[in-house]
Design a protein around this motif. Structure first.
Motif, PDB file in Angstrom:
ATOM      1  N   GLY A   1       0.802  -1.214   0.000  1.00 47.55           N
ATOM      2  CA  GLY A   1       0.000   0.000   0.000  1.00 47.55           C
ATOM      3  C   GLY A   1       0.834   1.263   0.000  1.00 47.55           C
ATOM      4  N   TRP A   2       1.881   1.287   0.804  1.00 49.29           N
ATOM      5  CA  TRP A   2       2.656   2.517   0.932  1.00 49.29           C
ATOM      6  C   TRP A   2       3.563   2.745  -0.282  1.00 49.29           C
ATOM      7  CZ3 TRP A   2       3.654   5.206   6.066  1.00 49.29           C
ATOM      8  CH2 TRP A   2       2.548   5.056   6.913  1.00 49.29           C
ATOM      9  N   GLN A   3       3.929   1.690  -0.991  1.00 48.72           N
ATOM     10  CA  GLN A   3       4.642   1.889  -2.259  1.00 48.72           C
ATOM     11  C   GLN A   3       3.708   2.498  -3.305  1.00 48.72           C
ATOM     12  OE1 GLN A   3       6.522  -1.775  -3.436  1.00 48.72           O
ATOM     13  NE2 GLN A   3       7.918  -1.762  -1.674  1.00 48.72           N
ATOM     14  N   ILE A   4       2.442   2.094  -3.290  1.00 48.38           N
ATOM     15  CA  ILE A   4       1.464   2.718  -4.186  1.00 48.38           C
ATOM     16  C   ILE A   4       1.294   4.192  -3.834  1.00 48.38           C
ATOM     17  CG2 ILE A   4      -1.011   2.753  -4.740  1.00 48.38           C
ATOM     18  CD1 ILE A   4      -0.874  -0.352  -4.563  1.00 48.38           C
ATOM     19  N   TYR A   5       1.306   4.492  -2.545  1.00 47.70           N
ATOM     20  CA  TYR A   5       1.220   5.896  -2.126  1.00 47.70           C
ATOM     21  C   TYR A   5       2.452   6.675  -2.609  1.00 47.70           C
ATOM     22  CZ  TYR A   5      -0.081   9.889   0.749  1.00 47.70           C
ATOM     23  OH  TYR A   5      -0.457  11.146   1.170  1.00 47.70           O
ATOM     24  N   ALA A   6       3.622   6.053  -2.522  1.00 44.75           N
ATOM     25  CA  ALA A   6       4.837   6.713  -3.006  1.00 44.75           C
ATOM     26  C   ALA A   6       4.765   6.962  -4.510  1.00 44.75           C
ATOM     27  CB  ALA A   6       6.058   5.858  -2.664  1.00 44.75           C
ATOM     28  N   ASP A   7       4.210   6.017  -5.266  1.00 46.32           N
ATOM     29  CA  ASP A   7       4.001   6.230  -6.704  1.00 46.32           C
ATOM     30  C   ASP A   7       3.106   7.447  -6.945  1.00 46.32           C
ATOM     31  OD1 ASP A   7       5.526   4.313  -8.030  1.00 46.32           O
ATOM     32  OD2 ASP A   7       4.006   2.760  -7.789  1.00 46.32           O
ATOM     33  N   PHE A   8       2.060   7.560  -6.139  1.00 49.32           N
ATOM     34  CA  PHE A   8       1.175   8.724  -6.261  1.00 49.32           C
ATOM     35  C   PHE A   8       1.943  10.027  -6.031  1.00 49.32           C
ATOM     36  CE2 PHE A   8      -0.930  11.753  -3.378  1.00 49.32           C
ATOM     37  CZ  PHE A   8      -1.739  12.408  -4.305  1.00 49.32           C
ATOM     38  N   LEU A   9       2.789  10.058  -5.010  1.00 52.77           N
ATOM     39  CA  LEU A   9       3.557  11.273  -4.728  1.00 52.77           C
ATOM     40  C   LEU A   9       4.418  11.669  -5.921  1.00 52.77           C
ATOM     41  CD1 LEU A   9       4.734  10.527  -1.075  1.00 52.77           C
ATOM     42  CD2 LEU A   9       3.015  12.206  -1.755  1.00 52.77           C
ATOM     43  N   LEU A  10       5.116  10.691  -6.478  1.00 50.92           N
ATOM     44  CA  LEU A  10       5.992  10.979  -7.610  1.00 50.92           C
ATOM     45  C   LEU A  10       5.190  11.436  -8.827  1.00 50.92           C
ATOM     46  CD1 LEU A  10       8.463   7.971  -7.277  1.00 50.92           C
ATOM     47  CD2 LEU A  10       8.920  10.366  -6.685  1.00 50.92           C
ATOM     48  N   SER A  11       4.054  10.777  -9.089  1.00 58.41           N
ATOM     49  CA  SER A  11       3.247  11.144 -10.247  1.00 58.41           C
ATOM     50  C   SER A  11       2.638  12.534 -10.087  1.00 58.41           C
ATOM     51  CB  SER A  11       2.142  10.112 -10.479  1.00 58.41           C
ATOM     52  OG  SER A  11       1.198  10.121  -9.425  1.00 58.41           O
ATOM     53  N   ALA A  12       2.456  12.962  -8.830  1.00 59.34           N
ATOM     54  CA  ALA A  12       1.916  14.302  -8.562  1.00 59.34           C
ATOM     55  C   ALA A  12       3.005  15.364  -8.523  1.00 59.34           C
ATOM     56  CB  ALA A  12       1.146  14.287  -7.247  1.00 59.34           C
ATOM     57  N   GLY A  13       4.259  14.965  -8.791  1.00 60.53           N
ATOM     58  CA  GLY A  13       5.354  15.921  -8.873  1.00 60.53           C
ATOM     59  C   GLY A  13       6.072  16.198  -7.571  1.00 60.53           C
ATOM     60  N   HIS A  14       5.852  15.340  -6.567  1.00 62.90           N
ATOM     61  CA  HIS A  14       6.497  15.548  -5.264  1.00 62.90           C
ATOM     62  C   HIS A  14       7.717  14.635  -5.148  1.00 62.90           C
ATOM     63  CE1 HIS A  14       3.223  18.045  -3.871  1.00 62.90           C
ATOM     64  NE2 HIS A  14       2.368  17.117  -4.263  1.00 62.90           N
ATOM     65  N   SER A  15       8.888  15.231  -5.129  1.00 62.10           N
ATOM     66  CA  SER A  15      10.116  14.447  -4.983  1.00 62.10           C
ATOM     67  C   SER A  15      10.907  14.848  -3.737  1.00 62.10           C
ATOM     68  CB  SER A  15      11.003  14.613  -6.220  1.00 62.10           C
ATOM     69  OG  SER A  15      11.345  15.967  -6.410  1.00 62.10           O
ATOM     70  N   ARG A  16      10.505  15.925  -3.092  1.00 61.76           N
ATOM     71  CA  ARG A  16      11.158  16.357  -1.850  1.00 61.76           C
ATOM     72  C   ARG A  16      10.103  16.319  -0.742  1.00 61.76           C
ATOM     73  NH1 ARG A  16      16.002  18.368  -0.602  1.00 61.76           N
ATOM     74  NH2 ARG A  16      16.195  19.722   1.237  1.00 61.76           N
ATOM     75  N   ILE A  17      10.193  15.274   0.080  1.00 60.43           N
ATOM     76  CA  ILE A  17       9.081  14.926   0.955  1.00 60.43           C
ATOM     77  C   ILE A  17       9.545  14.888   2.402  1.00 60.43           C
ATOM     78  CG2 ILE A  17       7.439  13.084   1.515  1.00 60.43           C
ATOM     79  CD1 ILE A  17       7.965  12.387  -1.647  1.00 60.43           C
ATOM     80  N   ALA A  18       8.832  15.606   3.252  1.00 56.65           N
ATOM     81  CA  ALA A  18       9.100  15.584   4.689  1.00 56.65           C
ATOM     82  C   ALA A  18       8.151  14.591   5.353  1.00 56.65           C
ATOM     83  CB  ALA A  18       8.922  16.967   5.294  1.00 56.65           C
ATOM     84  N   ILE A  19       8.688  13.804   6.272  1.00 55.63           N
ATOM     85  CA  ILE A  19       7.893  12.843   7.032  1.00 55.63           C
ATOM     86  C   ILE A  19       7.965  13.223   8.497  1.00 55.63           C
ATOM     87  CG2 ILE A  19       7.716  10.447   7.771  1.00 55.63           C
ATOM     88  CD1 ILE A  19       8.776   9.606   5.065  1.00 55.63           C
ATOM     89  N   ALA A  20       6.814  13.588   9.063  1.00 53.49           N
ATOM     90  CA  ALA A  20       6.729  13.899  10.488  1.00 53.49           C
ATOM     91  C   ALA A  20       6.196  12.666  11.199  1.00 53.49           C
ATOM     92  CB  ALA A  20       5.811  15.094  10.728  1.00 53.49           C
ATOM     93  N   ALA A  21       7.051  11.986  11.959  1.00 54.21           N
ATOM     94  CA  ALA A  21       6.699  10.675  12.490  1.00 54.21           C
ATOM     95  C   ALA A  21       6.844  10.598  13.998  1.00 54.21           C
ATOM     96  CB  ALA A  21       7.571   9.602  11.840  1.00 54.21           C
ATOM     97  N   GLU A  22       5.887   9.909  14.611  1.00 47.03           N
ATOM     98  CA  GLU A  22       6.007   9.517  16.007  1.00 47.03           C
ATOM     99  C   GLU A  22       6.825   8.230  16.096  1.00 47.03           C
ATOM    100  OE1 GLU A  22       2.439  10.856  18.703  1.00 47.03           O
ATOM    101  OE2 GLU A  22       1.670   9.657  17.038  1.00 47.03           O
ATOM    102  N   SER A  23       7.135   7.846  17.316  1.00 43.59           N
ATOM    103  CA  SER A  23       7.958   6.662  17.539  1.00 43.59           C
ATOM    104  C   SER A  23       7.075   5.435  17.729  1.00 43.59           C
ATOM    105  CB  SER A  23       8.832   6.863  18.782  1.00 43.59           C
ATOM    106  OG  SER A  23       9.564   5.693  19.063  1.00 43.59           O
ATOM    107  N   SER A  24       7.144   4.493  16.790  1.00 43.92           N
ATOM    108  CA  SER A  24       6.502   3.195  16.935  1.00 43.92           C
ATOM    109  C   SER A  24       7.020   2.293  15.823  1.00 43.92           C
ATOM    110  CB  SER A  24       4.973   3.291  16.856  1.00 43.92           C
ATOM    111  OG  SER A  24       4.531   3.314  15.524  1.00 43.92           O
ATOM    112  N   VAL A  25       6.847   1.003  15.996  1.00 42.78           N
ATOM    113  CA  VAL A  25       7.258   0.054  14.962  1.00 42.78           C
ATOM    114  C   VAL A  25       6.526   0.342  13.660  1.00 42.78           C
ATOM    115  CG1 VAL A  25       7.199  -2.381  14.290  1.00 42.78           C
ATOM    116  CG2 VAL A  25       7.870  -1.741  16.616  1.00 42.78           C
ATOM    117  N   TYR A  26       5.239   0.678  13.760  1.00 43.64           N
ATOM    118  CA  TYR A  26       4.418   0.919  12.571  1.00 43.64           C
ATOM    119  C   TYR A  26       4.902   2.143  11.804  1.00 43.64           C
ATOM    120  CZ  TYR A  26       0.260   2.102   9.813  1.00 43.64           C
ATOM    121  OH  TYR A  26      -0.607   2.433   8.803  1.00 43.64           O
ATOM    122  N   TRP A  27       5.097   3.260  12.498  1.00 43.00           N
ATOM    123  CA  TRP A  27       5.544   4.478  11.820  1.00 43.00           C
ATOM    124  C   TRP A  27       6.960   4.303  11.279  1.00 43.00           C
ATOM    125  CZ3 TRP A  27       1.292   6.473  10.798  1.00 43.00           C
ATOM    126  CH2 TRP A  27       0.294   6.729  11.737  1.00 43.00           C
ATOM    127  N   ALA A  28       7.821   3.618  12.016  1.00 42.19           N
ATOM    128  CA  ALA A  28       9.183   3.384  11.539  1.00 42.19           C
ATOM    129  C   ALA A  28       9.175   2.517  10.281  1.00 42.19           C
ATOM    130  CB  ALA A  28      10.017   2.719  12.633  1.00 42.19           C
TER     131      ALA A  28
END
Length: 370
Positions: A140-167
């Protein structure tokens, strides 16, 4: 943790009930909205199974346990439900909690059909006891990454909390985007306030901010801060984990909660079965059902088919995963072994990237599909 009463709609069935343990987050800090939708889907399907005669004449009964997003509570619930003699386990939304439940179910030899959790490694080693309806996070998240690239976003900030899932989500995005000329900037929410997140974004020239953070907080506060910062007027906010799916998001954020793309596990058009279930779920929930409600319904649909065909012996249920072929609300459900995934996986789960329409926040726009 409370046990649900015997389900309605069991009239006309006889004999002792067939019990399924249901793990659901129904209180904080669990995601209560997701838990409510998951349980609604589970309960609707149980009612329909019983209206149709149950499991070879025996009523189906849910034994519900509230995990409240605590892994230890989920593991204890699995042990209790095993002692109570349930034929199988169903449910759970939170990935880290589902991992604890799956690990315990595997150790006890108790079949577990996980409804919603996506973490790739639900168990440390391959297991025959656990199957999953939700797509693996890596897919799922690779498909989301494809969406980002297709929408022209190549410089992406990730604001993440600490957990196994977010990591895990951060690693998937970084590993996929970096070889494709993407840049991932990691912002640690343990050290940054929402205002400090805005300062970081203004200084690093990111065009997209992904929220890998809990709902409602700190996700809601970060969205409000970014939306009100004139320096960030052009930045896209994304939430791959699906926070904007539920009405609470729109209630808390209003117009600020629109145009935030997220992953949703629905087909572009529902089948006749899906459309009928959508109507019934809407009536039960008094609002539009989320994809999580459909996951709950499909979970019981699969388990009921397995129990009718192979009986209630736990080992027989586990052995039946590769032979499942059930029409669910979102397509035909079959399980297979997927490289890198330790459980039996439905590989055909439909995946969309959608957002709430700024012109009509109660309407979802499909932006990208698998």
């Amino acid at each position: 943790m409370n046990t649900s009463p015997s389900p309605s709609g069991a009239e006309g069935t006889g004999g002792s009930s067939v019990r399924i343990g249901a793990l659901v987050p129904l209180t904080r800090p669990g995601w209560v909205g997701a838990g409510r939708h998951l349980l609604a889907g589970l309960e609707l399907a149980v009612r329909e199974v019983n209206d149709a005669g149950g499991i070879v004449g025996r009523p189906l009964e849910l034994v519900v346990r509230d995990t409240a997003a605590y892994p230890q509570r989920a593991a204890a619930a699995v042990e209790e439900l095993a002692r109570l003699g349930v034929a199988a386990l169903a449910g759970e939304y939170h990935s880290v909690v589902a991992r604890a439940a799956a690990t315990r179910a595997d150790a006890l030899g108790l079949p577990f059909l996980c409804s919603s959790a996506v973490l790739d490694a639900l168990t440390e080693q391959p297991t025959q006891w656990v199957a999953r309806l939700a797509p693996a996070q890596s897919r799922g998240w690779q498909i989301y990454a494809d969406f980002l690239l297709s929408a022209g976003h190549s410089r992406i900030a990730i604001a993440a909390e600490s957990s196994v899932y977010w990591a895990s989500g951060t690693r998937i995005l970084r590993d996929y985007l970096t070889p494709r000329d993407g840049t991932v900037i990691e912002l640690d929410l343990r050290a940054l306030t929402p205002a400090a997140v805005c300062d970081e974004l203004a200084g690093n020239r990111a065009t997209a901010l992904l929220l890998l953070a809990g709902h409602p907080e700190p996700a809601v506060s970060i969205v409000k801060s970014v939306r009100r910062d004139q320096r960030l007027a052009e930045i896209m906010i994304g939430a791959p984990a699906g926070q904007p799916e539920f009405t609470e998001w729109a209630t808390l954020l209003g117009d600020d909660g629109a145009a935030i793309p997220f992953l949703r596990y629905l087909p572009e058009r529902l089948s006749p079965l899906g459309a009928r279930v959508e109507t019934a779920l809407r009536e039960r929930l008094a609002e539009a059902p989320s994809f999580v409600a459909f996951e709950g319904y499909d979970t019981i649909t699969v388990l009921a088919d397995v129990l009718r065909s192979h009986g209630t012996d736990r080992a027989c249920t586990a052995e039946s995963w590769p032979r499942v072929a059930v029409e669910g609300t979102r397509g035909q459900i079959q399980f297979s072994r997927t490289p890198g995934i330790s459980v039996w996986q439905w590989a055909g789960t439909p995946i969309q990237v959608v957002d709430r329409d700024p012109a009509e926040p109660d309407r979802f726009r499909i932006l990208h599909t698998s």
